[in-house]
Design a protein around this motif. Structure first.
Motif, PDB file in Angstrom:
ATOM      1  N   LEU A   1       0.838  -1.211   0.000  1.00 20.70           N
ATOM      2  CA  LEU A   1       0.000   0.000   0.000  1.00 20.70           C
ATOM      3  C   LEU A   1       0.863   1.247   0.000  1.00 20.70           C
ATOM      4  N   GLU A   2       2.053   1.112  -0.647  1.00 17.36           N
ATOM      5  CA  GLU A   2       2.988   2.238  -0.655  1.00 17.36           C
ATOM      6  C   GLU A   2       2.377   3.456  -1.344  1.00 17.36           C
ATOM      7  N   ALA A   3       1.665   3.231  -2.451  1.00 16.72           N
ATOM      8  CA  ALA A   3       1.062   4.365  -3.175  1.00 16.72           C
ATOM      9  C   ALA A   3       0.009   5.053  -2.309  1.00 16.72           C
ATOM     10  N   GLN A   4      -0.794   4.241  -1.605  1.00 10.63           N
ATOM     11  CA  GLN A   4      -1.821   4.807  -0.723  1.00 10.63           C
ATOM     12  C   GLN A   4      -1.173   5.542   0.463  1.00 10.63           C
ATOM     13  N   ARG A   5      -0.065   4.964   0.943  1.00  8.63           N
ATOM     14  CA  ARG A   5       0.639   5.602   2.062  1.00  8.63           C
ATOM     15  C   ARG A   5       1.176   6.976   1.638  1.00  8.63           C
ATOM     16  N   HIS A   6       1.686   7.036   0.412  1.00  6.59           N
ATOM     17  CA  HIS A   6       2.216   8.303  -0.106  1.00  6.59           C
ATOM     18  C   HIS A   6       1.089   9.316  -0.278  1.00  6.59           C
ATOM     19  N   ALA A   7      -0.069   8.838  -0.793  1.00 10.54           N
ATOM     20  CA  ALA A   7      -1.213   9.738  -0.980  1.00 10.54           C
ATOM     21  C   ALA A   7      -1.704  10.265   0.364  1.00 10.54           C
ATOM     22  N   LEU A   8      -1.712   9.371   1.386  1.00 13.21           N
ATOM     23  CA  LEU A   8      -2.143   9.773   2.724  1.00 13.21           C
ATOM     24  C   LEU A   8      -1.201  10.829   3.291  1.00 13.21           C
ATOM     25  N   GLU A   9       0.095  10.610   3.119  1.00 17.00           N
ATOM     26  CA  GLU A   9       1.070  11.584   3.624  1.00 17.00           C
ATOM     27  C   GLU A   9       0.882  12.949   2.947  1.00 17.00           C
ATOM     28  N   THR A  10       0.607  12.893   1.633  1.00 20.36           N
ATOM     29  CA  THR A  10       0.404  14.144   0.891  1.00 20.36           C
ATOM     30  C   THR A  10      -0.838  14.870   1.409  1.00 20.36           C
ATOM     31  N   ALA A  11      -1.930  14.119   1.645  1.00 22.55           N
ATOM     32  CA  ALA A  11      -3.166  14.724   2.123  1.00 22.55           C
ATOM     33  C   ALA A  11      -2.964  15.368   3.493  1.00 22.55           C
ATOM     34  N   TYR A  12      -2.311  14.649   4.401  1.00 20.40           N
ATOM     35  CA  TYR A  12      -2.098  15.196   5.747  1.00 20.40           C
ATOM     36  C   TYR A  12      -1.116  16.366   5.717  1.00 20.40           C
ATOM     37  N   LYS A  13      -0.199  16.367   4.763  1.00 20.12           N
ATOM     38  CA  LYS A  13       0.719  17.498   4.640  1.00 20.12           C
ATOM     39  C   LYS A  13      -0.057  18.761   4.270  1.00 20.12           C
ATOM     40  N   GLN A  14      -1.055  18.585   3.389  1.00 24.60           N
ATOM     41  CA  GLN A  14      -1.892  19.720   2.998  1.00 24.60           C
ATOM     42  C   GLN A  14      -2.710  20.222   4.182  1.00 24.60           C
ATOM     43  N   VAL A  15      -3.256  19.253   4.980  1.00 20.45           N
ATOM     44  CA  VAL A  15      -4.035  19.642   6.158  1.00 20.45           C
ATOM     45  C   VAL A  15      -3.140  20.367   7.156  1.00 20.45           C
ATOM     46  N   GLU A  16      -1.913  19.887   7.292  1.00 19.69           N
ATOM     47  CA  GLU A  16      -0.970  20.514   8.237  1.00 19.69           C
ATOM     48  C   GLU A  16      -0.676  21.947   7.814  1.00 19.69           C
ATOM     49  N   GLU A  17      -0.512  22.166   6.512  1.00 17.65           N
ATOM     50  CA  GLU A  17      -0.254  23.528   6.006  1.00 17.65           C
ATOM     51  C   GLU A  17      -1.472  24.420   6.272  1.00 17.65           C
ATOM     52  N   LEU A  18      -2.679  23.842   6.096  1.00 17.21           N
ATOM     53  CA  LEU A  18      -3.899  24.604   6.338  1.00 17.21           C
ATOM     54  C   LEU A  18      -4.011  24.971   7.812  1.00 17.21           C
ATOM     55  N   ALA A  19      -3.706  24.005   8.699  1.00 15.45           N
ATOM     56  CA  ALA A  19      -3.753  24.268  10.138  1.00 15.45           C
ATOM     57  C   ALA A  19      -2.752  25.347  10.516  1.00 15.45           C
ATOM     58  N   GLN A  20      -1.606  25.317   9.901  1.00 19.13           N
ATOM     59  CA  GLN A  20      -0.560  26.303  10.202  1.00 19.13           C
ATOM     60  C   GLN A  20      -1.043  27.714   9.883  1.00 19.13           C
ATOM     61  N   SER A  21      -1.846  27.816   8.809  1.00 18.77           N
ATOM     62  CA  SER A  21      -2.303  29.149   8.399  1.00 18.77           C
ATOM     63  C   SER A  21      -3.496  29.622   9.236  1.00 18.77           C
ATOM     64  N   ILE A  22      -4.240  28.636   9.818  1.00 19.58           N
ATOM     65  CA  ILE A  22      -5.433  29.010  10.583  1.00 19.58           C
ATOM     66  C   ILE A  22      -5.129  29.113  12.066  1.00 19.58           C
ATOM     67  N   ASP A  23      -4.570  28.021  12.617  1.00 16.44           N
ATOM     68  CA  ASP A  23      -4.280  27.974  14.054  1.00 16.44           C
ATOM     69  C   ASP A  23      -3.064  27.062  14.266  1.00 16.44           C
ATOM     70  N   PRO A  24      -1.872  27.595  14.382  1.00 15.83           N
ATOM     71  CA  PRO A  24      -0.645  26.786  14.495  1.00 15.83           C
ATOM     72  C   PRO A  24      -0.693  25.781  15.639  1.00 15.83           C
ATOM     73  N   THR A  25      -1.531  26.023  16.638  1.00 16.13           N
ATOM     74  CA  THR A  25      -1.562  25.078  17.771  1.00 16.13           C
ATOM     75  C   THR A  25      -2.175  23.738  17.346  1.00 16.13           C
TER      76      THR A  25
END
Length: 519
Positions: free
Chosen positions: A406-430
């Protein structure tokens, strides 16, 4: 019988030194005299001078040793031929394993037979005699007192000490009684022989007499008398220690580890129930663990009067053998080849010709059921040398059920959470830390799902995997080559022509691993 060959290097089961030797790596050339190829033996024979008087000693002693044994015509003819100037030996040696021990004991002798036959064909004006040098003086009883038959280990108990060849065969009848069936050759040998050496000679003669194999016992006053000059030089000059020390340093400089270590004096003192090291201390010669102490004059006189009491250790035994026999080649396993490479300097120091050193044939034997199972699984003999996880992966490929990733799915999951992390950083870094924790949980969940899916695939193919595991265990019992565990009787019981099939299959000068498959 279907026969095929595999390069030793492809198996991954042999040491770097052995593979380098067979590939004629230049680094090893200083450690041997001649590479074992048929064309080299014309030169080897030129170098091998062997006095007529010594031949007479050899023949007379062999005739004495064979007294009381029913000697096949081929063996008697070879013993007689040894009195002739144009007769040479091809020798292998081994300990006196009960019931022949592991299969490689058999493979050694068959290699000697087939090598002698190949040379006989190439040099018809000479005679080549296959010889089994019995390691009768060895005192490591624990190495010879057991064997494995059909997965069960049988052990012989004895209270005797010293040279195993002198051990009485008392107690072996208990093993004979415990075996799953009667084996007439072994029963006759062990019940009608006074010593293990005598019994082993009868067994080897029974198995290989038709091929002319000559058994020789080095525990002999007549042969030890030939060894007196070397033993004297060893006692007074420690010549072997100096020679092998230099060779060991040279081997290590080339990246090879010495197989055996040398001592200042490489001789044992041999007597009834005794085989102990001779050491030099405080200007005297002492026999360890005994009250025996000699001055130099006394021990040299003792050597002259009782040469049979001086026994070479692993370092000097090859030299002793070559002083007794008109020998051209020694056949041994990988470890023996390695320690023979430590000995060339010793032979030079004692001015004895160094024989060709030959690797014995190794083999994988596939019974008919195992050959059918291998074919059904779609695997090759070479693939069976792989480790089990790799083999299972290969079988899954053949079953179109490769291990799921499930390496491809794992990579897609990491990419999705990276985007969420960037969004959280812009809204509420905590919230970044919380996003990271959720990402880790999701990754672990995906990993667990991957394992469960692969387990489901594995369960789906359990039958094939179990067959594979069973076959792997048959071909590599306890994780090593068959020849290191299985006994002759495991195969000869169901295939009386087992040895003849080996003789027909082995090509000692091809220097390749042999695979035999029953049709």
């Amino acid at each position: 019988m279907k026969v095929s060959c595999i390069d030793y290097s492809a198996t991954g089961a042999f040491s770097k030194l052995v593979v380098d030797y067979l590939n004629r790596d230049a680094k090893l050339q200083p450690f041997y005299q001649h590479f074992p190829e048929v064309s080299a033996f014309s030169k080897i024979m030129e170098e091998r001078q062997y006095p007529a008087a010594q031949r007479q000693v050899l023949v007379e002693e062999l005739q004495r040793q064979y007294q009381g044994v029913e000697v096949p015509e081929a063996v008697q003819a070879n013993i007689s031929a040894l009195s002739q100037e144009q007769t040479y030996t091809i020798t292998t040696g081994h300990q006196l394993n009960i019931f022949t021990g592991p299969l490689y004991f058999i493979y050694k002798i068959v290699t000697a037979i087939t090598a002698a036959r190949a040379l006989q064909q190439a040099y018809p004006d000479q005679t080549f005699v296959p010889v089994y040098w019995m390691a009768t003086e060895d005192h490591d009883f624990a190495e010879v007192n057991h064997f494995t038959l059909f997965g069960k280990t049988y052990t012989w108990e004895s209270e005797e000490k010293g040279a195993v060849g002198r051990f009485a065969t008392d107690g072996l009848n208990e093993i004979l009684d415990a075996l799953p069936e009667q084996y007439e050759l072994f029963e006759e040998a062990y019940t009608n022989s006074s010593t293990l050496a005598e019994a082993t000679r009868k067994i080897v003669t029974g198995l290989f007499g038709a091929y002319g194999v000559v058994c020789i016992d080095g525990d002999s006053p007549a042969f030890k008398r030939l060894f007196i000059p070397a033993a004297q030089k060893e006692l007074t000059e420690q010549a072997s220690y100096k020679a092998i020390t230099r060779t060991n340093e040279a081997l290590q400089a080339q990246g090879y580890k010495p197989q055996v270590m040398t001592r200042e004096i490489n001789l044992f003192y041999l007597d009834n129930q005794l085989r102990e090291r001779i050491v030099q201390e405080d200007g005297h010669y002492k026999v360890l663990n005994t009250p025996l102490v000699f001055t130099e004059a006394e021990i040299l006189q003792h050597l002259q009067e009782h040469p049979e009491r001086f026994s070479p250790n692993v370092v000097l035994r090859p030299l002793y053998q070559e002083m007794v026999l008109p020998n051209l080649a020694y056949i041994g396993g990988g470890a023996e080849v390695a320690y023979w490479f430590q000995l060339k300097g010793i032979f030079e120091a004692f001015q004895v010709p160094f024989p060709a050193v030959m690797l014995r044939n190794s083999a994988m034997y596939l019974t008919k059921p195992n050959a059918q199972r291998l074919e059904k699984l779609g695997l090759t003999p070479l693939e069976m040398f792989r480790e089990m996880p790799e083999l299972k992966k290969r079988l899954a490929e053949l079953l179109n059920q490769e291990e799921l990733s499930l390496e491809a799915q794992r990579h897609a999951l990491e990419t999705a959470y990276k985007q969420v992390e960037e969004l959280a950083q812009s809204i509420d870094p905590t919230l970044v830390k919380a996003v990271g924790a959720e990402a880790q949980k999701a990754s672990q969940s995906l990993q667990m799902l991957e394992k469960k899916l692969n387990k489901a695939i594995e369960n789906k193919n359990d039958t094939a995997y179990n067959q594979l595991a069973n076959l792997k265990d048959k071909l590599f019992p306890t994780g090593v080559l068959q020849e290191r565990v299985d006994n002759l009787l495991s195969y000869q019981t169901n295939n009386p022509d087992f040895i003849q099939h080996l003789v027909e299959a082995f090509q000692p000068f091809a220097h390749q691993f042999t695979v035999l498959q029953e049709d």
